[in-house]
Design an enzyme around this catalytic site. Structure first.
Site, short mmCIF file in Angstrom:
data_model
loop_
_atom_site.label_atom_id
_atom_site.label_comp_id
_atom_site.label_asym_id
_atom_site.label_seq_id
_atom_site.Cartn_x
_atom_site.Cartn_y
_atom_site.Cartn_z
N SER A 164 10.03 10.69 -64.03
CA SER A 164 10.02 9.31 -64.51
C SER A 164 8.92 9.15 -65.54
O SER A 164 7.81 9.66 -65.34
CB SER A 164 9.75 8.36 -63.33
N ASP A 166 7.56 6.38 -66.16
CA ASP A 166 6.74 5.21 -65.80
C ASP A 166 5.46 5.55 -65.05
O ASP A 166 4.55 4.75 -64.99
CB ASP A 166 7.57 4.26 -64.91
N ARG A 201 -4.06 -5.60 -90.76
CA ARG A 201 -3.05 -6.32 -89.95
C ARG A 201 -3.29 -6.20 -88.46
O ARG A 201 -4.04 -5.34 -88.00
CB ARG A 201 -1.68 -5.70 -90.21
N GLU A 637 -7.05 36.98 -77.25
CA GLU A 637 -7.78 37.71 -78.30
C GLU A 637 -8.69 38.83 -77.76
O GLU A 637 -8.97 39.79 -78.46
CB GLU A 637 -8.62 36.71 -79.12
#
Ligand code: ATP
Length: 789
Positions: A164, A166, A201, A637
């Site tokens: 889910s 949520d 804005r 590495e």
């Protein structure tokens, strides 16, 4: 022990037939969960079935119930949504539908069901199990099946996985898909911020989550939003508009050019009247802000799963299969969850019941109860969000004697979440009236240039989204000149220090702690926030920046695999960072489906390489049609000083008799850079605020009346002629914050250094990702092949 109960023994000997289905709303990571159930099931010698189209497939049966083969789920880690389909199935809510489903289970010989879905799907699964005996009886009484046919299926095993976006399920910190969805929101709001700032804005961003505010809350933290609306903290109907205006206007007055308000789709006021994006926009317009609404919608469910969701789904899928094999008929159905870093089983019924209680509490206007029913980190995150976004009004400032001077320094290589951690520290500290200082350019910056800067709200406000280090970082250690370091600590009267860094940061913390006797200025609380892509700091299983690193590698490796797939016979050997720690390699191998992983912990030799060549050949044998997928091996590495990435690639190519060709790929510093992920940003805030509280706690315990005439700045007093620190529990006051299993805790640095550190290899002695390697070997098929031999 020989089992004498014949029925039970027969049951045990029977090959388990497990079905997996995805149900309810789709979420990123469901494909990974199905892949893990299928492969772990086959590995543990079970037959695994995929039920297509959720419960509809179970009710309809036929071709919607398909036995899965190992190769059927090849490449599924890199796919979004759910490839076996999901649906809302009305028939399964009816008794006749479940009867039909039971018949299809028995006909196919299935006696265990793994359901990946939300609380509705899991409620249905639990009901199905509780009704199971009566469903079988009814099938017999109606003549649909015979007594003999149902006899072997008296017990139905149900295991729940929560898929889910949520993150609304009680009993688990995270649901499959929640972090991916949060990451989608984070990306979108970052994009919006750029245009909002350009035009000065305001944006109202509506996010999903139904009755749960987890996505909105964490998006608020991750994106530095000015204000959020969530269902668990219903707004006061008569005051919220004014409060919103005051906060946004204050932030503008301090210099912010953009305003961001996140509204959860289930947001409401305490009269249970929904608060819509339009309502919020109107308030901002009244404030005189040019305001736009963006409703993110289904983008939040879209795209491929992030690394942490692939990992969660994979580990939980494997755990689900183990649970199926271990459960007895008397056990309650489990839900597979996670607490911090630990996969857990919790009773499914209880989790679903507690989840539903939240909606009930909200409906009853009991919002304190609603928030208390969420996980503890929900409440903590909410408090953190409020302290860094709204307590800049001075309402939470401590009395003068309790205000502290706290410094932060970045040590070691850059990683992605240093700035968000610094931001959260500064904003929290300011909200309490403390003075936050940055030691710029690491300890050498302090020693050579005395670079200390007091940080203000406007300095850090936009740092939630910046990678790298705004205050500068380097590898130098305090031992370069401890006296000068102490001089500046004394000059600025530091009451506490936060170091953010990896193994060098850990070493710096150790050096300062051990110089305390010599330099009283270090007798202050000292903390380390582990921040390194290598995740090699002792005392923690998670480091800031590692999530961002893994996600950039996931993108990189998915692209490499795709290219390999297109070129058919090409194998890639990808070299990843991590120093002497194989964490990144093991993790990335697991979440991208690498054929093999080479780490410093498991020595490479010709035998293991030969095994990988055999596995590659086996893989190619199974590759047909749509099941074809690119092949990739991951090498850390420092995995070997002899078997370099190039050499491994050459050996594989040479030994394949021209069956396949190899290429190497090295992502390099991409792994340290980029914008921090939402998970890293949220954890950065959590760790930084916890560390600041840790510093407060030790300082507040200092009782000035105990000082025997010594000044507080001297930080020690004399007891029976012996010099003792005024900081209580001085040993514990120098600590590393970290995730250990299911807990977030502080561990004293000396305890770690003495008992849990491999100083030469610069990592902890506890290889906390060991189980990842083992699961990776199961899911890549390596163990199956080994067992065959
Ligand atoms: P999401 O959180 O994404 O909405 P969910 O699992 O809660 O997922 P629902 O639509 O509630 O989604 O449930 C999915 C399906 O589960 C339903 O369509 C139905 O088939 C089955 N189901 C839900 N609740 C029950 C129930 N009480 N009894 C039997 N089946 C149920």
């Amino acid at each position: 022990v020989l089992n004498t109960n014949k029925d039970e023994q027969a049951n045990k000997n029977k090959k388990k037939k497990i079905a997996v289905l995805t149900s309810g709303g789709d979420s990123q990571g469901m494909c990974s969960a199905v892949r893990a159930v299928v492969r772990a099931g086959i590995f543990y010698d079970c037959d695994v079935f995929a039920i297509y189209e959720g419960y509809s497939g179970l009710v309809q049966g036929g071709s919607l119930i398909k036995k899965m083969q190992w190769q059927d789920v090849r490449g599924w880690l890199a796919l979004g949504g759910t490839l076996i389909g999901t649906a809302r199935c009305m028939e399964f809510r009816e008794k006749w539908g479940r009867l039909q489903a039971a018949k299809n289970m028995v006909v196919n010989g299935i006696d265990a069901l793994v359901v990946c879905g939300g609380d509705g799907s899991l409620t249905g699964a639990d009901l199905f199990r509780s009704e199971w005996p009566s469903l079988l009886e009814e099938l017999v009484s109606k003549g649909e099946l015979t007594k003999e046919e149902v006899a072997p299926y008296q017990n139905l095993t149900i295991v729940g996985l929560v898929g889910s976006i949520d993150n609304d399920m009680a009993g688990t910190d995270s649901t499959i898909g929640a972090n991916s969805s949060l990451e989608r929101i984070r990306e979108m709001v970052d994009y919006i911020d750029a245009t909002a700032t350009s035009h000065s804005r305001a944006f109202v961003v509506e996010v999903m989550g139904r009755h749960c505010g987890w996505l909105a809350l964490n998006a608020g933290i991750a994106t530095g939003a000015d204000y959020i609306f969530i269902p668990e903290r219903a707004a006061n109907p008569s005051t919220w508009k004014d409060e919103l205006k005051v906060v946004c206007a204050r932030h503008r007055a301090k210099g912010k050019r953009n305003t961001t308000v996140i509204v959860a789709e289930g947001a409401l006021d305490s009269d249970l009247k929904p608060i819509t994006s339009e309502d919020v926009k109107n308030v901002l317009v009244e404030l005189g802000l040019d305001t736009r609404i963006t409703t993110l919608g289904h983008v939040q469910r879209g795209g491929v799963a992030v690394a942490s969701d692939r990992l969660l789904a994979t580990l939980q899928g494997v755990e689900a299969v183990k649970a199926v094999l271990e459960l007895t008929p008397a056990d309650p159905s489990p839900l597979i969850g996670i607490l911090e870093n630990k996969i857990i089983r919790t009773p499914l019924v209880e989790a679903v019941k507690n989840t539903k209680l939240v909606a009930t509490a909200i409906a009853a206007k009991d919002f304190d109860k609603a928030i208390s029913l969420r996980n503890t980190d929900f409440i903590e995150s909410y408090q953190n969000y409020i302290s860094i976004s709204q307590h800049d009004d001075g309402s939470n400032v401590l009395p003068e004697g309790k205000q502290l001077n706290i410094a932060i320094v970045h040590v070691g290589a850059s990683s992605a979440a240093l700035n968000p951690a610094t931001r959260a520290f500064v904003l929290y500290a300011l909200s309490k009236g403390h003075k936050p200082y940055a030691i710029e350019n690491g300890f050498s910056g302090l020693i050579r240039h005395g670079s200390v800067k007091e940080l203000k709200w406007q300095d850090v406000e936009a740092w939630h989204g910046l990678g790298g280090s705004e205050i500068g970082t380097n590898r130098s250690l305090p031992s370069l000149d401890l006296g000068t370091v102490a001089f500046y600590f004394q000059k600025y009267k530091f009451d506490g220090l936060i170091i953010a860094g990896g193994f060098e940061g850990f070493t710096a913390l150790h050096q300062l702690t051990n110089a305390r006797d010599q330099f009283p200025a270090f007798n202050i609380p000292l903390t380390l926030i582990p921040a390194t892509v290598s995740n090699n700091v002792p005392g923690t299983e998670y480091s800031l920046g590692s999530d961002t690193c893994l996600n950039s590698l996931v993108d990189y490796c998915d692209a490499v695999k795709q290219s390999a797939s297109a070129t058919r016979r090409r194998v890639f050997v990808v070299e990843v960072q991590g120093g002497h720690s194989g964490f990144v390699a093991s993790m990335i191998g697991l979440v991208t489906g690498a054929v093999a992983v080479y780490t410093p912990e498991e020595k490479i030799n010709l035998k293991t390489i030969q095994e990988d060549i055999d596995l590659l050949k086996e893989n190619y044998k199974q590759d047909q049609g749509e099941n074809r997928s690119g092949k990739m091996l991951i090498r850390n590495e420092q995995a070997s000083s002899i078997f370099s990435t190039e050499l491994i690639a050459d050996i594989i190519q040479e030994s394949s008799n021209n069956k396949f060709e190899t290429r190497t790929a090295i992502p390099g510093h991409v792994q340290q850079g980029g914008q921090p992920t939402a998970v890293d940003r949220v954890n950065a805030s959590r760790f930084a605020i916890k560390c600041t509280k840790f510093i407060e706690e030790f300082n507040f315990k200092i009782n000035d009346t105990d000082l025997d005439g010594a000044t507080k700045e001297l930080r020690f007093k004399y007891e029976h002629g012996k010099k003792v620190s005024t900081v209580p529990h001085i040993e514990e006051s120098a600590a590393v914050i970290g995730v250990k299993g299911s807990e977030l805790t502080f561990t004293p640095v000396n305890q770690l250094w003495d008992n849990e550190t491999d100083v030469a290899l610069r990592k902890g002695t506890n290889i906390h990702w060991e189980s990842i390697t083992a699961i990776g070997d199961i899911l890549s098929g390596r163990l199956l092949l080994r067992n065959k031999d």
